[in-house]
Write an enzyme that holds these catalytic residues in place. Structure first.
Site, mmCIF file in Angstrom:
data_model
loop_
_atom_site.group_PDB
_atom_site.id
_atom_site.type_symbol
_atom_site.label_atom_id
_atom_site.label_comp_id
_atom_site.label_asym_id
_atom_site.label_seq_id
_atom_site.Cartn_x
_atom_site.Cartn_y
_atom_site.Cartn_z
ATOM 1 N N LYS A 54 1.123 17.171 51.046
ATOM 2 C CA LYS A 54 0.148 16.466 51.888
ATOM 3 C C LYS A 54 -0.171 17.284 53.131
ATOM 4 C CE LYS A 54 1.503 11.904 50.204
ATOM 5 N NZ LYS A 54 2.307 10.686 50.393
ATOM 6 N N GLN A 98 6.108 7.883 54.588
ATOM 7 C CA GLN A 98 6.416 8.204 53.199
ATOM 8 C C GLN A 98 7.426 7.200 52.645
ATOM 9 O OE1 GLN A 98 4.839 10.502 51.364
ATOM 10 N NE2 GLN A 98 6.045 10.012 49.564
ATOM 11 N N ASP A 121 -2.911 4.893 54.056
ATOM 12 C CA ASP A 121 -2.334 4.604 52.738
ATOM 13 C C ASP A 121 -2.911 3.308 52.152
ATOM 14 O OD1 ASP A 121 -0.552 6.386 51.531
ATOM 15 O OD2 ASP A 121 1.124 5.810 52.828
HETATM 16 N N1 GUN Z 1 5.527 7.319 47.835
HETATM 17 C C1 GUN Z 1 4.993 7.462 46.599
HETATM 18 N N2 GUN Z 1 3.644 7.395 46.661
HETATM 19 C C2 GUN Z 1 3.331 7.202 47.946
HETATM 20 C C3 GUN Z 1 2.094 7.057 48.634
HETATM 21 O O1 GUN Z 1 0.996 7.082 48.073
HETATM 22 N N3 GUN Z 1 2.177 6.886 49.974
HETATM 23 C C4 GUN Z 1 3.360 6.843 50.622
HETATM 24 N N4 GUN Z 1 3.349 6.653 51.939
HETATM 25 N N5 GUN Z 1 4.526 6.973 50.015
HETATM 26 C C5 GUN Z 1 4.494 7.148 48.686
#
Ligand code: GUN
Length: 287
Positions: A54, A98, A121
């Site tokens: 990311k 996350q 998100d």
């Molecule tokens: N963990 C797995 N997928 C995601 C996501 O799309 N966003 C976040 N913040 N954590 C995750």
């Protein structure tokens, strides 16, 4: 193979290019670059990989990624304090915590603490409610990426039968809302669903998001259907090596489907591209 391969990497590259152009327009107007705060608690290897991809994708798009790494033992109150500070920080457009969080933390409480206007998100209950109500808001990145792939592949969705396998708040539920908001006839299947194969055979659009390797078989697929595979599962081969497989038995399904996403290289790249898009959207709203 009869099906058209849906190239998620190519779609994602195009989307990232449009994001980069929007970032440049923001800079050209004299504003700072969009900024995404990425919060990682602990050092779970999968989360480390996600966070690294990311932040790298942010840099390539001209977005500032502000990483906040906290030790596994961090008290929940300290994480909540950080979220409150990021909410108030005018230099931060988007906030991503996350997941998963360590077991001593209440992920729901942490997500609810994020300012919905910075919730790139799309996990905050306000944004989830907005999506379920057909209102504008931030939409979770994985189902948003799936929708983009479906629309770019088959065009109009209205009136089609869609089956979403999986009811998670991250993928299944928002995916179903997105399809319903486009006037598909949507069924959500889950672990208690009876006659899943029969439901699947009716679906013009099938989205599999269950996390069970190759559960969806070729003879479940309606001929010509658009098949979107969200699963990323590691399968160990007889020789001890391992490979990534989706929730769909790809080779079988590709004989029957009209179009299908591969794993890897399908939905995955779109998730990050949609995160960048959500972040630039958050920044564009900032005066
Ligand atoms: N963990 C797995 N997928 C995601 C996501 O799309 N966003 C976040 N913040 N954590 C995750």
């Amino acid at each position: 193979m009869a099906a058209r391969l849906i190239d998620g990497r190519a779609h994602a590259a195009r989307l990232r290019e449009t994001v980069r152009a929007r970032v440049e327009a923001i800079r050209a107007a004299g504003q700072r670059a969009p900024a995404l705060a990425v919060v990682l608690v602990g050092a779970e290897p999968a989360s480390e990989v996600y966070v690294r991809s990311k932040t790298r994708a942010c840099a390539e798009a001209g977005i500032t990624a502000l990483e906040h790494r906290l030790p596994e033992s961090t008290p929940e109150a300290d994480l909540l304090d950080l979220v409150v500070r990021l909410n108030a920080d005018p230099g931060v457009d988007g906030i991503l915590v996350q997941l998963p969080l360590p077991p001593h933390m209440d992920a729901g409480a942490v997500i609810a603490a994020i300012d919905p206007a910075k919730d790139v998100d799309g996990f905050h209950p306000e944004n989830a409610g907005r999506l379920a109500s057909g209102l504008a808001g931030f939409v979770p990145c994985t189902p948003l990426g799936c929708l983009r792939l479906i629309e770019d592949t088959i065009g109009r969705i209205a009136g089609l039968d869609a089956l979403v396998i999986g009811r998670s708040t991250i993928v299944g539920r928002p995916m179903a809302s997105l399809l319903l908001n486009r006037s598909a006839t949507v069924t959500i299947a889950h672990s208690q669903t009876r006659n899943l194969a029969a439901l699947a055979r009716r679906a013009d659009i099938l989205v599999a998001a269950v996390g069970r390797p190759e559960m969806v078989r070729g003879d479940w697929i309606r001929p010509g259907a658009c098949v979107i595979d969200v699963g990323i599962n590691r399968r160990t081969l007889p020789d001890g090596r391992s490979r990534l497989v989706g929730d769909v038995a790809f080779a079988e399904a590709a004989e029957v489907a009209g179009a299908i996403t591969p794993v890897p290289g399908g939905v995955g790249p779109m998730t990050i591209a949609c995160l960048l898009e959500n972040t630039v959207r958050a920044a564009e709203r900032t005066p």
